[in-house]
Structure formats: C-alpha cells, structure tokens
Design an enzyme around this catalytic site. Structure first.
Site, PDB file in Angstrom:
ATOM      1  N   GLU A   8      23.860 -15.969 -14.469  1.00 52.06           N
ATOM      2  CA  GLU A   8      23.267 -15.125 -13.420  1.00 52.06           C
ATOM      3  C   GLU A   8      21.758 -14.966 -13.570  1.00 52.06           C
ATOM      4  O   GLU A   8      21.041 -14.814 -12.592  1.00 52.06           O
ATOM      5  CB  GLU A   8      23.939 -13.749 -13.461  1.00 52.06           C
ATOM      6  N   ASP A 108      27.868 -12.469 -14.647  1.00 58.95           N
ATOM      7  CA  ASP A 108      28.488 -11.206 -15.058  1.00 58.95           C
ATOM      8  C   ASP A 108      29.884 -11.108 -14.452  1.00 58.95           C
ATOM      9  O   ASP A 108      30.086 -11.431 -13.273  1.00 58.95           O
ATOM     10  CB  ASP A 108      27.647 -10.016 -14.587  1.00 58.95           C
ATOM     11  N   TYR A 316      28.422  -4.677 -21.250  1.00 50.30           N
ATOM     12  CA  TYR A 316      28.128  -4.687 -19.816  1.00 50.30           C
ATOM     13  C   TYR A 316      28.157  -3.259 -19.261  1.00 50.30           C
ATOM     14  O   TYR A 316      29.150  -2.541 -19.423  1.00 50.30           O
ATOM     15  CB  TYR A 316      29.156  -5.555 -19.093  1.00 50.30           C
TER      16      TYR A 316
END
Length: 742
Positions: A8, A108, A316
C-alpha cells in the site's frame, strides 16, 4: 517465474522486501518510484508499492452540476485530479506487472486495503484474482509467516463491501452536495455545500446538542457547605440534602446551625472496591484517550498511529478489537519492551508473574487484534512519543493486578443537621503502576477521624448556584458517539468530523454548530428529512457487512441506494427555491458570526468584522458607509480572539501564520502596549517630525518613515509599494513585554 507483491505504501514495500529477502533486498526505481528485487527460497520476487488509492470514482461523462448521477466508474486518480502524484506509481506498477507471472496483494488487511489491492489487480495487472498476505504488524517474523501462509484468493467479501461503501458515499456525496449547492446558486449566490451518507446524520447529532444547550433554562439551587477541622485536618462537607431547590428550606437549615462552633462525627462508612485493569486499545478508545491525556485530535492520533505501524513499532491501528490473543507472542513482546529504559521495571514486574493474561474487552474485529506495541525500540518525534508511550503503557496495564480503591463517607452532625464529607483513595495500585500518569485517579483523603470526634466549625456558607447546560461534544466524544450509534467506520469518523469543520458547519474545540450548520439541518429536516436519517445510514452499514459476509450481493445494495437517493432528490427539486433561500441567508449569518470581533469603537452601533479585499484582509464596520472605520490586517489567517485588550479594551484578533505560533493582537494601533519608549522612542518621534532623515537601506532612493500596524509602530520606506522595506523598532513596548515573558 517472477512474483509481484503489491504493497500500500513505499515504507511497507521496504519492510516486506527486507523481511522476505534471503540475502539483501536490491532497491531499484522507475521514475523515482522505488521497488525491490529479492529472492525468497526459490522464488524471484519484485516488491512494488502504491501510495494509497491509485483509483478514484468519477462520472463516466461529466454532467456539470446536474443530478442525480449514478453512471460512475473507477478511474486513475491522475485523470480525475490534475498534478496527482500517484500516476507515476501506477505506471511503475504497470511496468512491473508485465514482468510477473503471479501476483500477491500485501496491502493493509482491512476494507480500504482490500479495495486498493483489488483495483490494482483488476485494472493495472489485468488479473481476475491474486494471492493475499494477511498481517497485523510489519515485523519480520509476522511478514514471513504471512507470506508463507498466504491465501490463494483476494478477500472478495471485504473488497466488494469496501467498493460498495465507496459507491454509496459517492452517490450520496456528489448528488446531495450538488443539490445543496444548486439550491444556493438559484438565489444568485454561490457557496460550495456538502452533505453525505454519514456527514448529514453526524451534523444533526451536533446540532441537536446545540439546540439542547440553547433551549436550556438554568434552574437555581442552593448548597450549604461546612468548613471545619477534625483531628487537626481540614475538612469540607455538604449538607446531606446536597441541592436545595427551595431557598426557604436552605435558609431554615442556616438558621438552625447559626452560631454553632462545633459538630460531631456521627458515622464513618468505608467501602473498598476493586478496579479492573483497562481493556486493550481499539482505534476509537485510543483516539478518545489520546485526546483526554494529550489533547491530540482524533484525526492526528490516527495519522501518528499509522506512522508508528508503518515503521513497525505498533500493530495495525484501524481495528475495532479490544482483545489480545496469545498468538501475538505476549511474553516475547514484553521481554523486548524491557530493553527500553522507560519500561524496564514495569516489564520486569510482569515477567515475574506465572501467567500473562490480558484483561480483554468485548469488542472484536475479524481482521486484526487490539493495538499493541511490537517491542521494536523506536526513534520518535515528540508527538509520536506521546502516542507510543500511551499505547505501550496501556498494553502493559492490561496484564496488571486489579487495583483497590476505598471510599470514605463521614457524616457530621451540627445541631441535628447532617453534613457529608467524602474521600477516596487507592489502597493497592495494581495496574495503576503500569499505566503510570495516565491512570490519574482522584485522591482525596479525609482526616483520620472516628465516630464521636468533635469537629471545630470554621464557617458554614450557603452558595447560590444554578444547573448547567449539557456539555458540547469534543473532537473525541463525537467520535465515540458516532461509533455508539453505528455511524461511519473506525477509519472514517475523524475525517467526517473534520469535513464538518471545513464546511463551516461547526467550529471550536468544544464543538459548536454554526448558524449555517443549524440551518442546514433545519432546512433539510423541513424539506428532505431522509437525508439526515440515522436509521437509513445504519441500514446500509448493515447491508455492507452482509456483503462482506457474502450473504448479500453488491448489485442489490447499490440498486436500493439509487432508488432511495432518486426519491430524496425528487422531493428536493420541488423545494429547491425555498431550500436555497434559507441556506443562503444562513451562510450570510454564519459569515457575520464568525468574522465579528466586537463592537465598533467609533459609532458604537455597528460590529467590527474581518473582511477580505483586493489587497488582503482588513477590519471594517458593519455600518459602512455610514461608519468608515477600517483597519488593515497582516497576512495569515485572522480569527476573532473573543476577548478585549487589557490595556485599551479594544477587540483582539488571533493571527495564525504557517510555521509560527498563533499570536493574539489588539486591533488598536494607538494601544498603550504599542508605545515606543526610551532612546528608540525619541528617535522615532524625530523621524516622524522630519527632524531626522533615515535613508532606506534597500532602495536608497526613499527614506524611512514611521508607520503603524496592529503589531505596533515600525519604519517603512516612503516609496511603498515600490519598495517594501520595513524595520522593526526593537523596544516597541509590545515587543519588549513579549521578550520579558520569554
């Protein structure tokens, strides 16, 4: 055979390449876009990167300001926005894709990451499917495990749910915003307006709170307070009635205790209770806590947390989970954290425990655990350090012992009237030790009195008070409220609130709806209430979850949304004129409200307002041309300070300039605080009278003359605007006072 791994962000590409490489990851670039060539086992791999979304939604054919619009498609961002820097990343991935035989998405693992990867696979790599890596941290161990156990398919349910969200938000956003803007335009004015699927209901929540506050009528009440001494300790106690709603009753009590010098402790009650450790952070609770302890806004907290994640320091952050599973390697993380000096003693305490079991919360997330530190020692800026420290201490605190607190209630009898003193203290710190300064428990110990002890009365007072209106939302509490009502997602709520600020619908740290915000809600409620319908918004949220779970088709949901929006817009079109007139007036009122700095000092009738002209900002009286007051303003963002100057009682403004701290300045150029004294003052007077001539050092043709601004007096070139040379007069009083404070 070459495999292309798509990440990403560039940082993630580097982390993944370095983690998977058997040897050294070879960094290469195309048009300054980095990618990495590595070997893992017998597999040749290229690790490429995006920069977030490379594609955005746009109309297939531009329709101007017409609505409704449903004929949309994914297009490269560079074709939607001019000068979009993402195009070079897209073209780089196109070139890398031609070299590859297989494809793996390593964006992600959430809805947005899935959409980013899905679009790259479909539109750049021209593939129907791809492998999928799933991970919660960018640590070497987890990335290797994620790669070696990658799924053979994209997470299509998650991807299509995310794509549906984009389509719904675009349908709502473009159509409703165009309708609102067109309505105002129909009155001959222009103001870019917006509302959206979640933005409208969010604004309504804030406006409803504002209306409650404005409608609030304070109710008077009285409290009777005893101040005294017992066992050499000061004590404050309120009459057991607490609030007297009838003044006569309070006066009767005051009469009954009048002149009394002593009371007696009639009872003492002690209650001990257990305080469980906090649960691990999900994104919302992290944002709320960051605002509570550091006053960092939710949007900034998310940005900082994302940076910490990308650098491998935390897991995350866009998670709804409040649970830490054993699979994250709890003992290993705490052992690693022990290497950081600040946490060494805390970790040592925990590692001495026979078992490490976190106090998990109820909330879960199918994709990620709660937020936790990875144990990697970070290099951080000040704000990052604050957020990281909070995350680490919260993580450690979840493994702590239960804390124990004690409340003490002391009843004091004064001639039959009972007064209550309350205290509280921590008897066993437990997890408080681990959470450190963030535990912040109130400690109010009462003197060590016993039943029957005499209390010496210093005074007994009756206080006039009144009830207070409900508190406004803060940037953190509105995020929490949106989550509670099921509006928006963990990743979008902060941005939605930020948009309300940008549109001028709300303002202030304690979030206040502006006249425009209130009138937008009132107007829409009156003419097209469905735009603000929370239930409808929640309904589509539930349907997107069904798409993720593969129990509902995307086409069904989008078809239903088109019908709903078309129906709303039909009603809107019929009322467009009335809606436009109401919103246009609200816009004018809001501009006046937000630009007014105070009453005009000359006519005492008009308001001094911040305005914009051809040559920049200035202050003028609202009664112009009857009142000709004007005050020039410096460059930068100028806002009312909401206060008067202590020296001259003129209004003050706040000057905000990029890279500098906001500065509050009095608008009165003749303010005593701007007086020049000493030798510099004497010289300035001579320059002003012409007794001294000072040539301009810049152009050499003009001479320096004394000028005035809201910052005070200064020297400027007489050839202005051809020569813009200025000189500060160093002992200007305003400057001197500021320097002394430093």
């Amino acid at each position: 055979m070459v495999e292309l791994i798509i990440t990403e962000k560039p940082n993630a590409a580097q982390k993944i390449a370095e983690a998977l490489a058997d040897g050294k990851a070879i960094k290469e670039s195309i048009n300054k876009v980095p990618y990495y060539s590595i070997t893992h086992g017998n597999q040749d791999i290229i690790v490429g990167c995006a920069v977030g979304h490379l594609f955005g939604l746009a109309e297939k054919k531009k329709a101007g300001m017409n609505y409704p619009v449903f004929d949309i498609e994914w297009k490269p961002n560079s074709s939607i926005k001019k000068d979009d820097f993402s195009n070079k990343y897209l073209t780089t991935l196109q070139k890398l894709a031609k070299k590859a035989d297989s494809f793996t998405v390593a964006c992600d693992f959430d809805v947005e990451g899935e959409v980013i990867g899905m679009n790259i696979i479909r539109f750049v790599c021209k593939q129907k499917d791809a492998n999928r890596m799933k991970f919660s941290t960018l640590t070497k161990e987890e990335l290797i495990e994620s790669y070696e156990n990658k799924s053979k398919h994209l997470e299509w349910g998650q991807g299509l749910a995310g794509e549906t969200r984009h389509f719904l938000d675009y349908y709502y956003g473009i159509n409703m915003s165009r309708a609102l803007t067109a309505a105002i335009k129909s009155t001959g004015r222009f103001k870019l307006m917006s509302t959206g699927r979640v933005q409208g209901p969010a604004l309504k929540i804030i406006v409803e709170k504002e209306k409650d506050i404005k409608a609030f009528v304070p109710v008077p009440f009285w409290q009777i307070e005893l101040e005294g001494v017992v066992k050499k300790g000061e004590i404050n106690a309120l009459h057991k009635e607490d609030k007297f709603w009838e003044k006569d009753k309070a006066l009767l009590v005051m009469k009954n205790v009048e002149g009394k010098k002593e009371g007696v402790v009639s009872s003492i009650e002690k209650n001990e209770f257990t305080q469980l450790p906090p649960v691990p952070f999900d994104l919302t609770s992290l944002q709320v806590e960051c605002y509570r302890v550091h006053k960092i806004p939710p949007k900034a907290t998310l940005s900082i947390a994302q940076d910490l994640y990308v650098n491998g320091y935390i897991s995350y952050p866009r998670t709804s989970s409040q649970q830490l599973p054993p699979s994250i390697g709890i003992k290993k993380i705490i052992t690693a954290l022990q290497k950081q000096e600040a946490y060494a003693p805390l970790c040592k305490t925990l590692l001495a425990k026979p078992t490490l079991t976190p106090h998990n919360g109820k909330k879960t997330d199918p994709a990620h655990p709660a937020i936790y530190p990875t144990g990697i020692t970070p290099k951080l800026e000040k704000k990052e350090e604050k957020v990281y420290d909070l995350i680490v201490r919260r993580f450690l605190a979840t493994f702590g012992e239960n804390a124990k607190r004690e409340t003490v209630t002391m009843t004091i009898d004064v001639n039959g009237e009972l007064f209550i003193a309350k205290g509280q203290r921590t008897t066993f710190k437990g997890w408080h030790e681990l959470y450190g300064p963030y535990a912040n428990m109130k400690e109010e110990e009462l003197p060590p009195a016993e039943q029957g002890d005499k209390v010496t009365i210093k005074k007994i007072s009756m206080h006039d008070k009144e009830t207070k209106p409900p508190a406004r939302y803060t940037p953190a509490s509105i995020i929490k409220e949106l989550e509670k009502r099921g509006l928006g997602t963990k990743a979008t709520r902060a941005q939605i609130v930020d948009t309300l600020f940008q549109r001028g619908y709300v303002h202030g740290t304690s979030i206040e709806a502006t006249n425009l915000g209130i009138n937008v809600v009132d107007t829409l409620e009156k003419h097209v209430p469905k735009i603000l319908d929370e239930a409808l918004t929640r309904h589509f949220e539930e349907e997107m979850e069904e798409i993720r779970e593969k129990t509902k088709k995307q086409d069904e949901v989008l078809g239903e949304a088109k019908e709903v929006i078309t129906d709303i817009l039909k009603g809107f079109k019929k009322e467009e004129g009335d809606i436009g007139a109401e919103l246009a007036q609200a816009h004018i009122d809001t501009q006046n409200e937000l630009s007014t700095i105070g009453k005009c000092y000359k006519c005492n009738d008009g308001d001094l307002q911040i305005r914009r002209g051809k040559f920049g900002g200035f202050i003028a009286c609202s009664k112009y041309p009857d009142c000709d007051v004007t005050i020039s303003l410096p460059s930068g963002l100028i806002k009312p300070a909401g206060k008067e100057c202590k020296e001259c009682s003129f209004p003050m403004v706040t000057v905000i300039r990029k890279g500098k701290r906001p500065q509050e300045v009095c608008v009165n150029k003749e303010c005593p605080s701007k007086k020049i004294e000493g030798s510099a003052g004497a010289e300035a007077l001579k320059v002003a009278s012409g007794d001294i001539e000072k040539p301009c050092p810049k152009c050499t043709e003009g001479k320096l003359v004394l000028r005035k601004s809201i910052y005070g007096q200064f020297y400027g070139c007489s050839r202005f605007p051809k020569c813009r040379h200025t000189e500060r007069i160093e002992n200007n009083q305003a400057f001197v006072k500021k320097a002394k404070k430093k």
